[in-house]
Design a protein around this motif. Structure first.
Motif, PDB file in Angstrom:
ATOM      1  N   ASN A 127       0.793  -1.209  -0.180  1.00 25.90           N
ATOM      2  CA  ASN A 127      -0.077  -0.155  -0.121  1.00 25.90           C
ATOM      3  C   ASN A 127       1.001   1.326  -0.172  1.00 25.90           C
ATOM      4  O   ASN A 127       0.645   2.204  -0.534  1.00 25.90           O
ATOM      5  N   ALA A 128       1.998   1.262   0.550  1.00 23.65           N
ATOM      6  CA  ALA A 128       2.756   2.332   0.828  1.00 23.65           C
ATOM      7  C   ALA A 128       3.395   2.688  -0.684  1.00 23.65           C
ATOM      8  O   ALA A 128       3.359   3.810  -1.148  1.00 23.65           O
ATOM      9  N   ASN A 129       4.116   1.621  -1.260  1.00 23.30           N
ATOM     10  CA  ASN A 129       4.107   1.738  -2.965  1.00 23.30           C
ATOM     11  C   ASN A 129       3.262   2.479  -3.669  1.00 23.30           C
ATOM     12  O   ASN A 129       3.401   3.304  -4.593  1.00 23.30           O
ATOM     13  N   LYS A 130       1.925   1.914  -3.244  1.00 30.25           N
ATOM     14  CA  LYS A 130       0.747   2.332  -4.484  1.00 30.25           C
ATOM     15  C   LYS A 130       0.699   3.678  -4.220  1.00 30.25           C
ATOM     16  O   LYS A 130       0.461   4.681  -5.212  1.00 30.25           O
ATOM     17  N   TYR A 131       0.417   4.338  -2.880  1.00 30.00           N
ATOM     18  CA  TYR A 131       0.194   5.738  -2.432  1.00 30.00           C
ATOM     19  C   TYR A 131       1.210   6.557  -2.848  1.00 30.00           C
ATOM     20  O   TYR A 131       1.101   7.971  -3.248  1.00 30.00           O
ATOM     21  N   ALA A 132       2.528   6.150  -2.512  1.00 34.38           N
ATOM     22  CA  ALA A 132       3.896   6.849  -3.203  1.00 34.38           C
ATOM     23  C   ALA A 132       3.707   7.247  -4.619  1.00 34.38           C
ATOM     24  O   ALA A 132       3.994   8.309  -5.024  1.00 34.38           O
ATOM     25  N   LYS A 133       3.361   6.269  -5.263  1.00 33.19           N
ATOM     26  CA  LYS A 133       3.445   6.441  -6.835  1.00 33.19           C
ATOM     27  C   LYS A 133       2.267   7.413  -7.299  1.00 33.19           C
ATOM     28  O   LYS A 133       2.427   8.237  -8.306  1.00 33.19           O
ATOM     29  N   LYS A 134       1.199   7.127  -6.607  1.00 33.46           N
ATOM     30  CA  LYS A 134      -0.025   8.065  -6.786  1.00 33.46           C
ATOM     31  C   LYS A 134       0.416   9.425  -6.490  1.00 33.46           C
ATOM     32  O   LYS A 134       0.013  10.484  -7.394  1.00 33.46           O
ATOM     33  N   ALA A 135       1.213   9.819  -5.583  1.00 32.95           N
ATOM     34  CA  ALA A 135       1.652  10.944  -5.120  1.00 32.95           C
ATOM     35  C   ALA A 135       2.331  11.544  -6.146  1.00 32.95           C
ATOM     36  O   ALA A 135       2.356  13.050  -6.450  1.00 32.95           O
TER      37      ALA A 135
END
Length: 616
Positions: free
Chosen positions: A182-190
C-alpha cells in the motif's frame, strides 16, 4: 587535485542556484507589491509563498503571509482562500506541537464552511481536520477520513495538489505500519499527482517516499541489485533542484541529498566515485542550510557523514572536528534535536575510547545518558500534550453530539407541544361538558380500586400464611427423614452384627462341648446393649453417622461406622472386643485404620475427635 576542482565547481553551482532560488521568491514578492496584479494572482502568490516557507520550516515568515492572505480573503469575502490560509496556519501549529491552538482554528474554518457552503473551503477544512487527527496518532481514523474526502477532492480538478497531499499522507501511514504494498501504491499516486500539479517541492518529497518503499525489499533481501532502484529514485528527487532552479526549497533539497547519502552508505564497498558523491552532497547540504533556520538536525547529519568518511581514512582528528562542530550546531537550536545529538555524542565517546582518552569517553558517555533522559522526558511531555489534545477533541465531539441531540430533541418537543396545544384546545369543550360524568366515574373507580386493594392485601396475607405453613411442614419432614435415615443405618449395623453372630454360632454348634444356652444368653445381652447404644446415639445426635462420614478422608464401611459409635460412647478396647466377639488386637488395628481414614496423627484420640465434631 581532481577532487578539489570538482568540489569547487559544485560549490559555485550551488551558489548560482541559491541566487536563482532567491530570484524566484523575490519575483513572487514583487508581484504582491505591484498595482497591476489581480486578486486571483495575489492569492496564488500567497499560497505559493506560504507553502514554500512552511515546507522550509521557516514558520515565522510563513505566518506573515498567512495573515496577509487572511486579511485579503476576508476583505474580498473569498471563503475558499480564507480556509486555505487557516489550514496552513493549523498545519504550522501542529508541526510546532501547539495542539491547544488547533481546535480554535478548526472551528473558524468550519464556521466559514457553514456560512458559505463553498466546496473548496469544505475540502481544505476536511484536510485540516485529517492532519490534526493524524498528528494525534489516530491513524485508523485518519485513513477512514481520507477515504471519505478523496472522492470529493478527485471531483475538483483544480485541487490536484491537495489530492497529492492526501495520497502522501496515506503513504506515510502505511510505511509506519510496514505495509510495503500500500505504501508503494500511494507513493506512486503522489508522484503522478505532484507532476500534474506542478509543485516541485511535493514532487521531490514524493520521489523520496518511493525510494523508502523500494528500500523495504533491499532490507529484506540484502541484495545489491535491490538497492539500485532506491538510489536511482533518490537521484530523481535530487535532480529536480537543478532541473527547476528556484522551485524547490533548500530544506526539501537538503533532505533529498541526506536520504541519498544514507542509502549510498549501504553499499558494501565504497568506490572512489561514490565516496566523492557522498562528500560533495554533504558539503552541499551544509551550504544550502547555512542561511536558513531550523535545519540544525540536517547540518549535523551532514557533518556526521563527513566524520564517517574521515574515520574510514583513519583521520581521527578530522573526524573529531566534524563531530564537535555538529554538537555545537545542535546546541544552537531550542529545543535541542536530541535524536541526532545522541548519535553525535555516541560517536564522540567511541572516538575518544579508541584514542584511549577515557576521561573524554566517559564524559560523552554521560552525555549520551543525559540526552537520552531528556529525549525520554521530551517524548513524555509530547505524549501528554497529544493525549490532552485527544481528550479535549473527544470531549468537544461528545459535547457537540450532545448539543446536536439536545437541539433535535427540543425541536421535536416544540412540535409536540404545538400539537398537544391544538389537541388541548379542541378537547377543552368536550372536557367541560363531560366533567360531572367523569367526576362520578372517578369516585366509583376510586371505591373499586380500594376494594381491589383490600382484596389483594388479604390474598397476600393468606399466601404468606400458606407459605409459612408449608415451610414448617417441610422442616418437620426434613427432621423426620434425618431421624429415619439414622434408624436405618443403626438397624443396618445391628443386622450386620447379628449375621456375623449367626455364622459364628453355626460354626460353634459343630463343637460338642459348646453351651448353647450360654451363647444365646450372651447374644441377648449384646442385642440389649446395642439397642441401648442405638437409642442413645439417635437421641443425642440424629445425624451422627452422616457427620462422621462427611469428616472421613476415605470411604467408611458399615463396620467402621459401628466402631465409631462404640468409641464415641466411651467404650474401651476390651469392651468393644467383647461386644463384637473379636480379639482386642483386632480392635486396636481397626482404631489405627480409622485414624488414617480421618487423617489423624497417632497422638489424637478417636473419642476426643468424635466429641469435637459434635461440639462445633
Amino acid at each position: 587535485m581532481k577532487l578539489k576542482y570538482s568540489f569547487l565547481f559544485c560549490l559555485l553551482f550551488i551558489c548560482t542556484l541559491y541566487q536563482a532560488q532567491n530570484t524566484f521568491i523575490d519575483s513572487l514578492k514583487n508581484q504582491l507589491r505591484g498595482d497591476d496584479i489581480s486578486i486571483e494572482q495575489k492569492f496564488r502568490a500567497y499560497n505559493e509563498l506560504t507553502e514554500y516557507y512552511r515546507v522550509s520550516d521557516q514558520y515565522s515568515t510563513a505566518e506573515k503571509y498567512i495573515q496577509l492572505q487572511l486579511q485579503l480573503a476576508r476583505r474580498e469575502k473569498n471563503n475558499a482562500e480564507e480556509v486555505k490560509a487557516l489550514t496552513q496556519q493549523g498545519i504550522i501549529k501542529l508541526n510546532q506541537s501547539e495542539y491547544d491552538k488547533i481546535p480554535g482554528i478548526i472551528d473558524a474554518a468550519n464556521l466559514v464552511v457553514q456560512k458559505s457552503n463553498d466546496k473548496t473551503a469544505l475540502l481544505y477544512a476536511g484536510y485540516l481536520n485529517i492532519y490534526y487527527i493524524n498528528a494525534l496518532g489516530e491513524t485508523e481514523n485518519t485513513i477512514r477520513q481520507v477515504q471519505k474526502l478523496l472522492p470529493l477532492v478527485e471531483r475538483q480538478p483544480s485541487e490536484i495538489l491537495l489530492n497529492a497531499k492526501l495520497n502522501y499522507l496515506l503513504y506515510a501511514i502505511y510505511t509506519e505500519w510496514n505495509d510495503a504494498e500500500n505504501a508503494n501504491k500511494y507513493a506512486k499516486k503522489a508522484i503522478e499527482l505532484s507532476e500534474k500539479s506542478g509543485n516541485k517541492n511535493m514532487l521531490s518529497s514524493a520521489y523520496s517516499a518511493l525510494a523508502v518503499c523500494y528500500s523495504f525489499l533491499h532490507e529484506k533481501t540484502g541484495n545489491l541489485k535491490d538497492l539500485e532502484p532506491v538510489i536511482q529514485t533518490c537521484k530523481k528527487a535530487v535532480s529536480l533542484y537543478y532541473k527547476f532552479p528556484g522551485r524547490i526549497s533548500s530544506h526539501v533539497h537538503a533532505m533529498a541529498l541526506l536520504n541519498l547519502i544514507n542509502y549510498y552508505l549501504n553499499y558494501p564497498v565504497m568506490t572512489p566515485a561514490i565516496r566523492e558523491d557522498i562528500q560533495n552532497n554533504a558539503n552541499e547540504i551544509l551550504t544550502l542550510t547555512r542561511h536558513t533556520t531550523l535545519n540544525q538536525g540536517i547540518q549535523a547529519g551532514a557533518l556526521g557523514v563527513l566524520s564517517n568518511l574521515a574515520s574510514r581514512d583513519q583521520n581521527d582528528a578530522l573526524s573529531e572536528h566534524y563531530l564537535l562542530k555538529a554538537e555545537q550546531i545542535l546546541l544552537t537550536q531550542q529545543p535541542v534535536y536530541y535524536h541526532v545529538m545522541i548519535n553525535v555524542v555516541k560517536d564522540l565517546a567511541k572516538l575518544y575510547a579508541k584514542q584511549k582518552n577515557y576521561q573524554k569517553a566517559f564524559e560523552y558517555e554521560s552525555k549520551v545518558a543525559e540526552y537520552s533522559n531528556l529525549l525520554f522526558d521530551e517524548g513524555q511531555a509530547e505524549t501528554a500534550k497529544r493525549l490532552e489534545a485527544q481528550y479535549q477533541s473527544r470531549k468537544k465531539e461528545s459535547e457537540l453530539q450532545i448539543l446536536t441531540e439536545k437541539t433535535d430533541r427540543l425541536k421535536r418537543e416544540k412540535l409536540l407541544y404545538i400539537i398537544l396545544g391544538i389537541i388541548g384546545l379542541a378537547g377543552a369543550f368536550f372536557m367541560f361538558r363531560s366533567y360531572h360524568f367523569k367526576l362520578k366515574y372517578s369516585i366509583e373507580r376510586e371505591n373499586k380500586l380500594d376494594t381491589e386493594k383490600h382484596e389483594a392485601e388479604m390474598q397476600i396475607k393468606l399466601q404468606e400464611e400458606e407459605q409459612a405453613r408449608l415451610k414448617a411442614e417441610q422442616e418437620l419432614l426434613t427432621l423426620q427423614q434425618q431421624k429415619l435415615q439414622s434408624e436405618v443405618l443403626a438397624s443396618h449395623l445391628h443386622l450386620l452384627h447379628k449375621n456375623k453372630v449367626l455364622q459364628q454360632l453355626q460354626t460353634q454348634l459343630s463343637d460338642a462341648d459348646i453351651n448353647i444356652h450360654q451363647v444365646v444368653k450372651g447374644e441377648n445381652r449384646v442385642d440389649n446393649d446395642f439397642e441401648k447404644i442405638r437409642f442413645t446415639i439417635q437421641e443425642l445426635h440424629p445425624d451422627f453417622f452422616k457427620n462422621i462420614d462427611d469428616k472421613a478422608k476415605l470411604k467408611l464401611t458399615a463396620l467402621d461406622l459401628k466402631y465409631c459409635a462404640y468409641i464415641y460412647l466411651g467404650m474401651d478396647t476390651k469392651q468393644i472386643a467383647n461386644l463384637l466377639n473379636v480379639e482386642p488386637k483386632s480392635v486396636r488395628m481397626t482404631k489405627y485404620r480409622l485414624k488414617k481414614k480421618f487423617g489423624l496423627d497417632e497422638t489424637t484420640a478417636l473419642d476426643t475427635f468424635f466429641r469435637g465434631i459434635f461440639s462445633e
